[in-house]
Scaffold this motif. Structure first.
Motif, mmCIF file in Angstrom:
data_model
loop_
_atom_site.group_PDB
_atom_site.id
_atom_site.type_symbol
_atom_site.label_atom_id
_atom_site.label_comp_id
_atom_site.label_asym_id
_atom_site.label_seq_id
_atom_site.Cartn_x
_atom_site.Cartn_y
_atom_site.Cartn_z
ATOM 1 N N THR A 70 0.284 4.016 6.849
ATOM 2 C CA THR A 70 -0.231 3.362 5.645
ATOM 3 C C THR A 70 -0.958 2.084 6.023
ATOM 4 O O THR A 70 -2.066 1.806 5.539
ATOM 5 N N LEU A 71 -0.361 1.296 6.929
ATOM 6 C CA LEU A 71 -0.985 0.043 7.366
ATOM 7 C C LEU A 71 -2.292 0.317 8.094
ATOM 8 O O LEU A 71 -3.292 -0.379 7.900
ATOM 9 N N TYR A 72 -2.295 1.356 8.953
ATOM 10 C CA TYR A 72 -3.496 1.737 9.690
ATOM 11 C C TYR A 72 -4.626 2.046 8.704
ATOM 12 O O TYR A 72 -5.750 1.578 8.847
ATOM 13 N N ARG A 73 -4.273 2.824 7.667
ATOM 14 C CA ARG A 73 -5.284 3.212 6.685
ATOM 15 C C ARG A 73 -5.721 2.026 5.818
ATOM 16 O O ARG A 73 -6.864 1.938 5.386
ATOM 17 N N ALA A 74 -4.769 1.106 5.563
ATOM 18 C CA ALA A 74 -5.108 -0.076 4.765
ATOM 19 C C ALA A 74 -6.087 -0.968 5.539
ATOM 20 O O ALA A 74 -7.028 -1.530 4.975
ATOM 21 N N LEU A 75 -5.852 -1.080 6.862
ATOM 22 C CA LEU A 75 -6.759 -1.850 7.717
ATOM 23 C C LEU A 75 -8.127 -1.180 7.779
ATOM 24 O O LEU A 75 -9.173 -1.821 7.599
ATOM 25 N N ASP A 76 -8.070 0.123 8.019
ATOM 26 C CA ASP A 76 -9.281 0.920 8.178
ATOM 27 C C ASP A 76 -10.159 0.836 6.924
ATOM 28 O O ASP A 76 -11.389 0.815 7.015
ATOM 29 N N GLY A 77 -9.530 0.785 5.780
ATOM 30 C CA GLY A 77 -10.285 0.827 4.528
ATOM 31 C C GLY A 77 -10.453 -0.544 3.901
ATOM 32 O O GLY A 77 -10.695 -0.656 2.704
ATOM 33 N N ARG A 78 -10.288 -1.608 4.701
ATOM 34 C CA ARG A 78 -10.303 -2.967 4.138
ATOM 35 C C ARG A 78 -11.647 -3.265 3.463
ATOM 36 O O ARG A 78 -12.686 -2.761 3.887
ATOM 37 N N LEU A 122 -2.101 -0.043 0.864
ATOM 38 C CA LEU A 122 -0.809 -0.540 0.388
ATOM 39 C C LEU A 122 -0.625 -0.184 -1.082
ATOM 40 O O LEU A 122 -1.539 -0.366 -1.881
ATOM 41 N N PRO A 123 0.536 0.326 -1.461
ATOM 42 C CA PRO A 123 0.802 0.537 -2.885
ATOM 43 C C PRO A 123 0.950 -0.800 -3.584
ATOM 44 O O PRO A 123 1.325 -1.794 -2.956
ATOM 45 N N ALA A 124 0.643 -0.818 -4.878
ATOM 46 C CA ALA A 124 0.737 -2.069 -5.637
ATOM 47 C C ALA A 124 2.149 -2.611 -5.589
ATOM 48 O O ALA A 124 3.121 -1.869 -5.758
ATOM 49 N N GLY A 125 2.291 -3.909 -5.328
ATOM 50 C CA GLY A 125 3.607 -4.537 -5.317
ATOM 51 C C GLY A 125 4.377 -4.330 -4.027
ATOM 52 O O GLY A 125 5.518 -4.755 -3.910
ATOM 53 N N GLY A 126 3.747 -3.661 -3.044
ATOM 54 C CA GLY A 126 4.463 -3.399 -1.795
ATOM 55 C C GLY A 126 4.134 -4.444 -0.749
ATOM 56 O O GLY A 126 2.974 -4.803 -0.561
ATOM 57 N N GLY A 127 5.140 -4.935 -0.060
ATOM 58 C CA GLY A 127 4.916 -5.876 1.024
ATOM 59 C C GLY A 127 4.575 -5.142 2.304
ATOM 60 O O GLY A 127 4.746 -3.921 2.400
ATOM 61 N N LEU A 128 4.081 -5.884 3.304
ATOM 62 C CA LEU A 128 3.740 -5.253 4.577
ATOM 63 C C LEU A 128 4.976 -4.733 5.297
ATOM 64 O O LEU A 128 4.910 -3.768 6.063
#
Lengths: 204, 204
Positions: free
Chosen positions: B193-201, B180-186
Motif C-alpha cells: 500500500t505504501l509503495y503504491r501510495a508513493l508511486d501514485g503521489r 493510503l485509506p482515509a484516516g489511516g496512519g503510515l
C-alpha cells in the motif's frame, strides 16, 4: 438522479435474514446476493424448507421435544423408554447429545429455556406446569436435572429441586455430574470447574 | 429403540441453511431451532421473502446490475447518467458504495466476478462480451476499472486494459487510485500500500 439501491425484493429479504440469530447486516446482504446467483431453483427449495419446518414442527404438548405434524413426537411415540425416569433439559436440542451417549433410556422433559432474570425469563415462562403434571400422574422414581452448569442453569436446577422437595418428596432428584471434561488437562480447567471436580471426587 | 433425531422437516431445513455462505452446520441448526420458536408467522414471511427475491431478481442483460421483474434495472432506467463513461466493477453490490460517494455520474458494468485461475474463473465466465458490445456500439469516452486491488483484481484490470488497447484504443482506460485509506496512519499501512501510495503521489 434517483438513488440507486438494491431492488425492493432484495431489501425485504435482507431485512428478514438480519433477524436470524448470528446473522448481521453484512452477512444478510452477502447471503441475499449469493442466493440471487444460485441456479437450479435453490431459492425456491430453501423457501419450501423454511415454510415446511416452521409450519409443520412445534413443541410436543407433553415433553416439549419436537413434534412433527406428520409423525408426532418421536420421544413420546417410543414405547421402549423407562417412564420412571425423566431427564429435564433446557432445550429440545439438548436431547440429541444425551441420546448420542446411548447411556439414557428414560424420558425427557424440555423446559424451553432456563430461569434468567436478566433476560426476563422466569419460572412461568418455562414448561414447569407440564412437568408437575407428569409427576402428579405418578410412576416417576427419579428426576435428572440435565440443565447447564452456568449461573442460569444452576438457578433453574435449584428452583426445581426446591419445588420437587415440597411437592414430590418421593421423587429422587439428581443432577448431571460436574468436573473435568473428557480429554481436558488440569491446566485448561478454570477454578470453578476444578473446585467442582474436587468436590465431586469419587473413590476408584 | 428408534434413533431420536430432529424431525425430517428440520433436517431438510438445516441441510439447506448449511449451504448459505458463512453459515456452518452449528449455525444452521441454531437458526432452524430459533425459527421453530418464532411466533407470528415469521417463518412464512421469510419463506416468501426468499422466494420473491430469488425468483424476481436477476442480473440485467445490459449492465449486470440487479434487475427486478417488476421495475427493471434501476441503472439502465436512469436517463440522467453520462453514458460516455463506464465504471467496470466485479459485483453488482460494488455499485452501491460507489453510488454513496455521489462522485460518479456515469454508467456501470458489473462483470459478475474477477479472473481467478485458482477458483477456475476465467474471462469467459465474466460479462466481458457484453462490455465489448457496449463499447462496439460507440459513444464511450472513458472506461474506469473499478475492480479490487488484490491479485485477482489486478489480473482482471490488466486483462481488460490489454483487450481495450487492442480493440478500442480510442477509449481512455483508467483505474481507481490506490494509496493510503482515509484516516489511516503510515504505521498501519502494509508495504505494498505504501509503495503504491508513493508511486501514485500527487503534487498539492
Amino acid at each position: 438522479m434517483p438513488k440507486i439501491d438494491f431492488p425492493e425484493e432484495v431489501k425485504i429479504l435482507i431485512a428478514h435474514l438480519k433477524r436470524l440469530p448470528g446473522v448481521g447486516p453484512k452477512s444478510a446482504e452477502r447471503i441475499s446476493v449469493w442466493l440471487l446467483g444460485q441456479e437450479g431453483g435453490f431459492g425456491g427449495d430453501l423457501a419450501d424448507a423454511v415454510r415446511r419446518a416452521s409450519g409443520g414442527v412445534r413443541a410436543c404438548q407433553v415433553c416439549g421435544f419436537f413434534e412433527s405434524s406428520t409423525v408426532g413426537c418421536a420421544l413420546c411415540a417410543d414405547e421402549g423408554r423407562e417412564t420412571s425416569v425423566i431427564c429435564v433439559v433446557e432445550q429440545p436440542t439438548d436431547v440429541l447429545p444425551l441420546e448420542r451417549t446411548g447411556a439414557f433410556k428414560g424420558t425427557y422433559h424440555c423446559l424451553g429455556g432456563r430461569i434468567a432474570p436478566l433476560e426476563n425469563v422466569g419460572p412461568d415462562d418455562l414448561r414447569i406446569d407440564g412437568l408437575m403434571g407428569r409427576l402428579d400422574a405418578g410412576g416417576v422414581r427419579e428426576l435428572i436435572l440435565g440443565v447447564g452448569s452456568d449461573v442460569e442453569g444452576e438457578a433453574t436446577a435449584n428452583y426445581l429441586a426446591e419445588l420437587l422437595a415440597a411437592r414430590h418428596p418421593e421423587v429422587e432428584v439428581t443432577r448431571l455430574a460436574q468436573g473435568l471434561p473428557a480429554g481436558g488437562g488440569l491446566d485448561n480447567a478454570d477454578e470453578l470447574t476444578l473446585y467442582r471436580a474436587l468436590d465431586g471426587r469419587r473413590r476408584i
